[in-house]
Design a protein around this motif. Structure first.
Motif, PDB file in Angstrom:
ATOM      1  N   ARG A  35     -12.194  67.612   3.633  1.00  0.00           N
ATOM      2  CA  ARG A  35     -11.678  66.637   4.480  1.00  0.00           C
ATOM      3  C   ARG A  35     -12.546  65.292   4.160  1.00  0.00           C
ATOM      4  NH1 ARG A  35     -11.822  69.629   9.383  1.00  0.00           N
ATOM      5  NH2 ARG A  35     -12.632  67.572  10.557  1.00  0.00           N
ATOM      6  N   TRP A  36     -13.645  65.303   3.794  1.00  0.00           N
ATOM      7  CA  TRP A  36     -14.663  64.125   3.212  1.00  0.00           C
ATOM      8  C   TRP A  36     -15.615  64.694   1.977  1.00  0.00           C
ATOM      9  CZ3 TRP A  36     -14.860  59.332   5.007  1.00  0.00           C
ATOM     10  CH2 TRP A  36     -14.029  59.084   6.132  1.00  0.00           C
ATOM     11  N   VAL A  37     -15.330  64.161   1.007  1.00  0.00           N
ATOM     12  CA  VAL A  37     -15.918  64.430  -0.419  1.00  0.00           C
ATOM     13  C   VAL A  37     -16.916  63.397  -0.959  1.00  0.00           C
ATOM     14  CG1 VAL A  37     -14.212  65.930  -0.937  1.00  0.00           C
ATOM     15  CG2 VAL A  37     -13.924  63.693  -1.870  1.00  0.00           C
ATOM     16  N   GLN A  38     -17.808  63.609  -1.592  1.00  0.00           N
ATOM     17  CA  GLN A  38     -18.875  62.911  -2.250  1.00  0.00           C
ATOM     18  C   GLN A  38     -18.376  62.266  -3.492  1.00  0.00           C
ATOM     19  OE1 GLN A  38     -22.508  64.845  -3.467  1.00  0.00           O
ATOM     20  NE2 GLN A  38     -23.823  63.093  -2.619  1.00  0.00           N
TER      21      GLN A  38
ATOM     22  N   GLY B 109     -14.203  47.997   3.867  1.00  0.00           N
ATOM     23  CA  GLY B 109     -13.364  48.628   4.737  1.00  0.00           C
ATOM     24  C   GLY B 109     -12.390  49.872   4.421  1.00  0.00           C
ATOM     25  N   ILE B 110     -12.744  50.639   3.546  1.00  0.00           N
ATOM     26  CA  ILE B 110     -11.829  51.813   2.933  1.00  0.00           C
ATOM     27  C   ILE B 110     -11.498  52.675   4.053  1.00  0.00           C
ATOM     28  CG2 ILE B 110     -11.628  53.622   1.496  1.00  0.00           C
ATOM     29  CD1 ILE B 110     -13.161  51.707  -0.541  1.00  0.00           C
ATOM     30  N   ALA B 111     -12.612  52.823   4.880  1.00  0.00           N
ATOM     31  CA  ALA B 111     -12.635  53.649   6.020  1.00  0.00           C
ATOM     32  C   ALA B 111     -13.542  53.607   7.128  1.00  0.00           C
ATOM     33  CB  ALA B 111     -12.744  55.364   5.448  1.00  0.00           C
ATOM     34  N   HIS B 112     -13.827  54.302   8.199  1.00  0.00           N
ATOM     35  CA  HIS B 112     -14.564  53.706   9.210  1.00  0.00           C
ATOM     36  C   HIS B 112     -15.154  55.015   9.543  1.00  0.00           C
ATOM     37  CE1 HIS B 112     -16.016  52.144  13.040  1.00  0.00           C
ATOM     38  NE2 HIS B 112     -15.263  52.908  13.690  1.00  0.00           N
ATOM     39  N   VAL B 113     -16.382  55.280   9.780  1.00  0.00           N
ATOM     40  CA  VAL B 113     -17.081  56.337  10.034  1.00  0.00           C
ATOM     41  C   VAL B 113     -18.322  55.607  11.211  1.00  0.00           C
ATOM     42  CG1 VAL B 113     -18.911  58.166   9.630  1.00  0.00           C
ATOM     43  CG2 VAL B 113     -16.742  57.684   8.377  1.00  0.00           C
ATOM     44  N   ALA B 114     -18.346  56.218  12.456  1.00  0.00           N
ATOM     45  CA  ALA B 114     -19.416  55.600  13.453  1.00  0.00           C
ATOM     46  C   ALA B 114     -19.902  56.832  14.372  1.00  0.00           C
ATOM     47  CB  ALA B 114     -18.729  54.540  14.133  1.00  0.00           C
ATOM     48  N   TRP B 115     -20.826  56.385  14.786  1.00  0.00           N
ATOM     49  CA  TRP B 115     -21.414  57.636  15.750  1.00  0.00           C
ATOM     50  C   TRP B 115     -21.420  57.002  17.080  1.00  0.00           C
ATOM     51  CZ3 TRP B 115     -26.183  60.992  14.323  1.00  0.00           C
ATOM     52  CH2 TRP B 115     -25.940  61.968  13.010  1.00  0.00           C
TER      53      TRP B 115
ATOM     54  N   ARG C 248      -8.457  57.469   7.483  1.00  0.00           N
ATOM     55  CA  ARG C 248      -9.298  56.503   7.331  1.00  0.00           C
ATOM     56  C   ARG C 248     -10.319  56.215   8.358  1.00  0.00           C
ATOM     57  NH1 ARG C 248      -8.176  51.763   4.557  1.00  0.00           N
ATOM     58  NH2 ARG C 248      -7.814  50.471   6.354  1.00  0.00           N
ATOM     59  N   MET C 249     -10.546  57.201   9.166  1.00  0.00           N
ATOM     60  CA  MET C 249     -11.448  57.158  10.329  1.00  0.00           C
ATOM     61  C   MET C 249     -12.064  58.368  10.913  1.00  0.00           C
ATOM     62  SD  MET C 249     -10.430  56.103  14.268  1.00  0.00           S
ATOM     63  CE  MET C 249     -10.583  58.066  14.868  1.00  0.00           C
TER      64      MET C 249
ATOM     65  N   ILE D 289     -21.280  53.935   3.451  1.00  0.00           N
ATOM     66  CA  ILE D 289     -20.810  55.180   2.890  1.00  0.00           C
ATOM     67  C   ILE D 289     -19.206  55.542   2.905  1.00  0.00           C
ATOM     68  CG2 ILE D 289     -20.700  57.784   3.130  1.00  0.00           C
ATOM     69  CD1 ILE D 289     -23.914  57.515   4.256  1.00  0.00           C
ATOM     70  N   ALA D 290     -18.697  55.269   4.062  1.00  0.00           N
ATOM     71  CA  ALA D 290     -17.262  55.318   4.049  1.00  0.00           C
ATOM     72  C   ALA D 290     -16.508  54.072   3.974  1.00  0.00           C
ATOM     73  CB  ALA D 290     -16.697  56.021   5.504  1.00  0.00           C
TER      74      ALA D 290
END
Length: 153
Positions: A67-70, A88-94, A115-116, A141-142
């Motif tokens: 689902r996520w690749v390097q 802003g290609i995708a959003h990843v957050a903690w 995209r999230m 990264i994302a």
């Protein structure tokens, strides 16, 4: 070693708890990346061992399912050290959440959409500083496409 859908060995995301003195000054986390592996070295005061283990297992599922690749870090081995470009290609957050938001024995829960990807983390197991720094890494990264989401069409 197991294979992913594409037939390649799965990329691994590792989380290590380290002495805070081994990190850059005033940092909760440092990331290291090579082809096939990204390691988050987290200061011992910023995450519990239980959350570290749960996050590593949850990330294993995400990468094995591709689902996520390097994308290849070999073209720029220091790419994580650069500031986010703001693509802003995708959003990843903690995000830290109150204990009552998660099921009783759960310390982390991913919320994923096209995209999230937001990781909801039990507030007693992760520091606010760690979450802020990991969210900033997520913007690079994302957001800039160093890792790509492969959401089913």
């Amino acid at each position: 070693m197991s294979k992913t859908i594409s037939g390649r060995a799965p990329v691994r995301i590792a989380f290590e708890i380290v002495p805070e003195s081994s990190l850059p000054p005033d940092k909760a986390v440092a990331l290291d990346e090579v082809d096939g592996l990204i390691t988050a070295r987290i200061g011992e005061g910023h995450i519990t061992p239980e959350l570290r283990a749960e996050l590593e297992e949850l990330h294993r599922t995400v990468t094995q399912q591709e689902r996520w690749v390097q994308t290849s870090p070999e073209l720029d081995p220091h790419r994580l050290e650069q500031p986010a470009e703001g693509l802003g290609i995708a959003h990843v957050a903690w995000e830290r959440v109150a204990a009552g938001v998660l099921p009783r024995t759960v310390l982390a829960a991913p919320v994923e959409r096209d995209r999230m990807l937001v990781w909801l983390l039990h507030e007693d197991h992760a520091s606010a500083q760690l979450c802020a720094e990991m969210s900033e890494h997520g913007r690079r990264i994302a957001g800039d496409g160093l890792w790509e989401q492969r959401w089913p069409a």
